[in-house]
Motif scaffolding. Structure first.
Motif, PDB file in Angstrom:
ATOM      1  N   THR A   3       1.091  -1.467  -0.110  1.00  0.00           N
ATOM      2  CA  THR A   3       0.082  -0.160   0.082  1.00  0.00           C
ATOM      3  C   THR A   3       0.447   1.858   0.456  1.00  0.00           C
ATOM      4  O   THR A   3      -0.066   2.725   0.018  1.00  0.00           O
ATOM      5  N   LYS A   4       2.120   1.329   0.190  1.00  0.00           N
ATOM      6  CA  LYS A   4       2.788   2.557   0.504  1.00  0.00           C
ATOM      7  C   LYS A   4       2.970   3.334   1.118  1.00  0.00           C
ATOM      8  O   LYS A   4       2.768   4.037   1.346  1.00  0.00           O
ATOM      9  N   GLN A   5       2.374   2.804   2.318  1.00  0.00           N
ATOM     10  CA  GLN A   5       2.454   2.807   3.167  1.00  0.00           C
ATOM     11  C   GLN A   5       2.238   2.623   4.660  1.00  0.00           C
ATOM     12  O   GLN A   5       3.223   1.454   4.923  1.00  0.00           O
ATOM     13  N   VAL A   6       2.626   3.042   6.121  1.00  0.00           N
ATOM     14  CA  VAL A   6       2.694   3.147   7.414  1.00  0.00           C
ATOM     15  C   VAL A   6       2.783   1.118   7.580  1.00  0.00           C
ATOM     16  O   VAL A   6       1.457   1.473   7.775  1.00  0.00           O
ATOM     17  N   ASP A   7       2.840   0.180   7.866  1.00  0.00           N
ATOM     18  CA  ASP A   7       2.486  -0.665   7.931  1.00  0.00           C
ATOM     19  C   ASP A   7       3.607  -2.080   8.566  1.00  0.00           C
ATOM     20  O   ASP A   7       4.230  -1.883   7.707  1.00  0.00           O
ATOM     21  N   TYR A   8       3.162  -2.405   9.912  1.00  0.00           N
ATOM     22  CA  TYR A   8       4.227  -2.979  10.192  1.00  0.00           C
ATOM     23  C   TYR A   8       3.304  -4.976  10.225  1.00  0.00           C
ATOM     24  O   TYR A   8       3.692  -5.002  11.573  1.00  0.00           O
ATOM     25  N   ILE A   9       2.393  -5.123  10.065  1.00  0.00           N
ATOM     26  CA  ILE A   9       1.600  -6.104   9.490  1.00  0.00           C
ATOM     27  C   ILE A   9       1.941  -6.936   8.472  1.00  0.00           C
ATOM     28  O   ILE A   9       1.618  -8.331   8.314  1.00  0.00           O
ATOM     29  N   TYR A  10       1.727  -6.117   6.935  1.00  0.00           N
ATOM     30  CA  TYR A  10       1.524  -6.776   6.210  1.00  0.00           C
ATOM     31  C   TYR A  10       3.329  -7.461   5.948  1.00  0.00           C
ATOM     32  O   TYR A  10       3.924  -6.891   6.159  1.00  0.00           O
ATOM     33  N   TRP A  11       3.598  -8.928   5.945  1.00  0.00           N
ATOM     34  CA  TRP A  11       5.049  -9.526   5.432  1.00  0.00           C
ATOM     35  C   TRP A  11       5.738  -8.571   4.930  1.00  0.00           C
ATOM     36  O   TRP A  11       6.767  -9.020   5.017  1.00  0.00           O
ATOM     37  N   GLU A  12       5.231  -8.143   3.083  1.00  0.00           N
ATOM     38  CA  GLU A  12       5.966  -8.136   2.579  1.00  0.00           C
ATOM     39  C   GLU A  12       6.944  -6.221   2.904  1.00  0.00           C
ATOM     40  O   GLU A  12       7.693  -5.962   2.716  1.00  0.00           O
ATOM     41  N   GLN A  13       5.788  -5.705   3.793  1.00  0.00           N
ATOM     42  CA  GLN A  13       6.551  -4.399   4.442  1.00  0.00           C
ATOM     43  C   GLN A  13       7.201  -4.604   5.609  1.00  0.00           C
ATOM     44  O   GLN A  13       8.250  -4.195   6.019  1.00  0.00           O
ATOM     45  N   ILE A  14       7.155  -5.845   6.293  1.00  0.00           N
ATOM     46  CA  ILE A  14       7.981  -6.548   7.422  1.00  0.00           C
ATOM     47  C   ILE A  14       8.940  -7.169   6.733  1.00  0.00           C
ATOM     48  O   ILE A  14      10.522  -6.556   7.233  1.00  0.00           O
ATOM     49  N   LEU A  15       9.172  -7.637   6.164  1.00  0.00           N
ATOM     50  CA  LEU A  15      10.215  -8.073   5.092  1.00  0.00           C
ATOM     51  C   LEU A  15      10.986  -6.958   4.510  1.00  0.00           C
ATOM     52  O   LEU A  15      12.760  -7.475   4.144  1.00  0.00           O
ATOM     53  N   ALA A  16      10.902  -6.203   4.572  1.00  0.00           N
ATOM     54  CA  ALA A  16      11.370  -4.668   3.708  1.00  0.00           C
ATOM     55  C   ALA A  16      12.610  -4.290   4.471  1.00  0.00           C
ATOM     56  O   ALA A  16      13.617  -4.006   3.977  1.00  0.00           O
ATOM     57  N   HIS A  17      11.959  -4.716   5.736  1.00  0.00           N
ATOM     58  CA  HIS A  17      14.137  -4.218   6.948  1.00  0.00           C
ATOM     59  C   HIS A  17      14.634  -5.117   6.610  1.00  0.00           C
ATOM     60  O   HIS A  17      14.676  -6.858   6.606  1.00  0.00           O
ATOM     61  N   SER A  18      16.055  -5.093   6.903  1.00  0.00           N
ATOM     62  CA  SER A  18      16.793  -6.171   6.703  1.00  0.00           C
ATOM     63  C   SER A  18      16.970  -6.557   7.562  1.00  0.00           C
ATOM     64  O   SER A  18      17.723  -7.514   7.307  1.00  0.00           O
ATOM     65  N   ALA A  19      17.003  -6.787   8.262  1.00  0.00           N
ATOM     66  CA  ALA A  19      16.824  -7.717  10.053  1.00  0.00           C
ATOM     67  C   ALA A  19      15.649  -7.070  11.364  1.00  0.00           C
ATOM     68  O   ALA A  19      15.222  -6.250  10.930  1.00  0.00           O
ATOM     69  N   GLY A  20      15.565  -8.817  12.321  1.00  0.00           N
ATOM     70  CA  GLY A  20      14.433  -8.265  12.978  1.00  0.00           C
ATOM     71  C   GLY A  20      14.707  -7.249  13.864  1.00  0.00           C
ATOM     72  O   GLY A  20      13.841  -6.458  14.406  1.00  0.00           O
ATOM     73  N   VAL A  21      15.890  -6.691  14.187  1.00  0.00           N
ATOM     74  CA  VAL A  21      16.864  -5.571  14.904  1.00  0.00           C
ATOM     75  C   VAL A  21      16.250  -4.378  14.210  1.00  0.00           C
ATOM     76  O   VAL A  21      15.293  -3.340  14.956  1.00  0.00           O
ATOM     77  N   ASP A  22      15.851  -4.014  12.887  1.00  0.00           N
ATOM     78  CA  ASP A  22      16.000  -3.202  12.221  1.00  0.00           C
ATOM     79  C   ASP A  22      14.065  -2.500  12.038  1.00  0.00           C
ATOM     80  O   ASP A  22      13.818  -1.651  12.438  1.00  0.00           O
ATOM     81  N   TYR A  23      13.326  -4.118  11.885  1.00  0.00           N
ATOM     82  CA  TYR A  23      12.215  -4.137  11.665  1.00  0.00           C
ATOM     83  C   TYR A  23      11.075  -3.091  13.585  1.00  0.00           C
ATOM     84  O   TYR A  23      10.680  -2.580  13.310  1.00  0.00           O
ATOM     85  N   TRP A  24      12.240  -3.923  14.495  1.00  0.00           N
ATOM     86  CA  TRP A  24      11.587  -3.531  15.798  1.00  0.00           C
ATOM     87  C   TRP A  24      11.982  -1.871  16.171  1.00  0.00           C
ATOM     88  O   TRP A  24      11.460  -1.726  16.470  1.00  0.00           O
ATOM     89  N   GLU A  25      13.448  -1.188  15.934  1.00  0.00           N
ATOM     90  CA  GLU A  25      13.367   0.143  15.963  1.00  0.00           C
ATOM     91  C   GLU A  25      12.405   0.625  15.067  1.00  0.00           C
ATOM     92  O   GLU A  25      12.297   1.426  15.181  1.00  0.00           O
ATOM     93  N   ALA A  26      12.441   0.544  13.375  1.00  0.00           N
ATOM     94  CA  ALA A  26      11.099   0.925  13.306  1.00  0.00           C
ATOM     95  C   ALA A  26       9.581   1.408  14.011  1.00  0.00           C
ATOM     96  O   ALA A  26       9.092   2.293  14.305  1.00  0.00           O
ATOM     97  N   PHE A  27       9.745   0.038  14.191  1.00  0.00           N
ATOM     98  CA  PHE A  27       8.231  -0.450  15.623  1.00  0.00           C
ATOM     99  C   PHE A  27       8.883   0.787  16.842  1.00  0.00           C
ATOM    100  O   PHE A  27       7.002   1.713  16.879  1.00  0.00           O
ATOM    101  N   HIS A  28       9.357   0.904  16.895  1.00  0.00           N
ATOM    102  CA  HIS A  28       9.516   1.012  18.590  1.00  0.00           C
ATOM    103  C   HIS A  28       9.605   3.229  18.372  1.00  0.00           C
ATOM    104  O   HIS A  28       9.067   3.368  19.105  1.00  0.00           O
TER     105      HIS A  28
END
Length: 216
Positions: free
Chosen positions: A151-176
């Motif tokens: 959707t080109k928007q901030v979304d931390y649920i859709y799996w493609e946008q989750i995998l867009a982060h290089s690692a789980g730590v990056d995903y956590w930092e963006a989410f936090h």
């Protein structure tokens, strides 16, 4: 001793008849006093309830309440999403079974061995049945086929946008780093996307069901 026994009666009424009006009709009946007390208590309760209702109506939903409501909505829409896939799977199974039964009965020979100009009414009926059942299979498969997109928007649920982060730590930092309001907005966007997919799924499922019924 006799003087002491008669001494209390000297201060009170000298005649028993003077006591009868007070015994029969007291100056302040207890029943009326109790009713007044209950009325005051009832009025107090009504006033408290009114203040509570006013206070409750003015209460605003907190961010946690909004997130809980959004997650309940997300679960409901996701269940509807899965229900469409289950119905499509049943339609595919029924259409496949009918095609197998028609083929086993040899009805395909009525329109395969001759050109359409030589087909009989039974041949046209058999060909139409095979065609409608094949369309039911196609629309049923299209219903099951996932069509989630970015959707080109901030979304931390859709799996493609989750995998867009290089690692789980990056995903956590963006989410936090996101605020609660931004996360609620992201969840709302995801719910709207799933609801839109449900609309397309049930539209294709409706067509597949009608094709399966007509072909059968």
């Amino acid at each position: 001793m006799d003087a002491m026994e008669h001494e209390p009666f000297q201060d009170g009424p000298t005649d028993v008849g003077d006591l009868l009006p007070e015994l029969i009709a007291p100056a302040a009946p207890l029943v009326e006093a109790d009713s007044d007390t209950e009325a005051e208590a009832g009025g107090g309760r009504r006033a408290v309830q009114s203040r509570l209702k006013t206070s409750h109506s003015r209460t605003q939903l907190t961010t946690s309440d909004r997130l809980e409501y959004l997650w309940r909505t997300h679960n409901y829409i996701s269940g509807t999403f899965r229900l469409a896939d289950a119905k499509a799977a049943v339609t595919i199974v029924v259409a496949t079974s009918l095609i197998g039964s028609l083929y086993a009965a040899g009805l395909h020979k009525f329109f395969i061995c001759w050109p359409p100009t030589c087909w009989s009414s039974l041949a046209w009926l058999a060909a139409s049945s095979f065609l409608l059942l094949a369309l039911a299979l196609l629309f049923g498969a299209w219903t099951v086929y996932p069509r989630l997109w970015n959707t080109k928007q901030v979304d931390y649920i859709y799996w493609e946008q989750i995998l867009a982060h290089s690692a789980g730590v990056d995903y956590w930092e963006a989410f936090h780093s996101e605020s609660a309001e931004a996360l609620a907005r992201s969840l709302s966007t995801n719910i709207h996307t799933i609801a839109l997919l449900c609309k397309h799924k049930y539209r294709a499922l409706r067509v597949a069901t009608w094709f399966a019924l007509l072909g059968g």
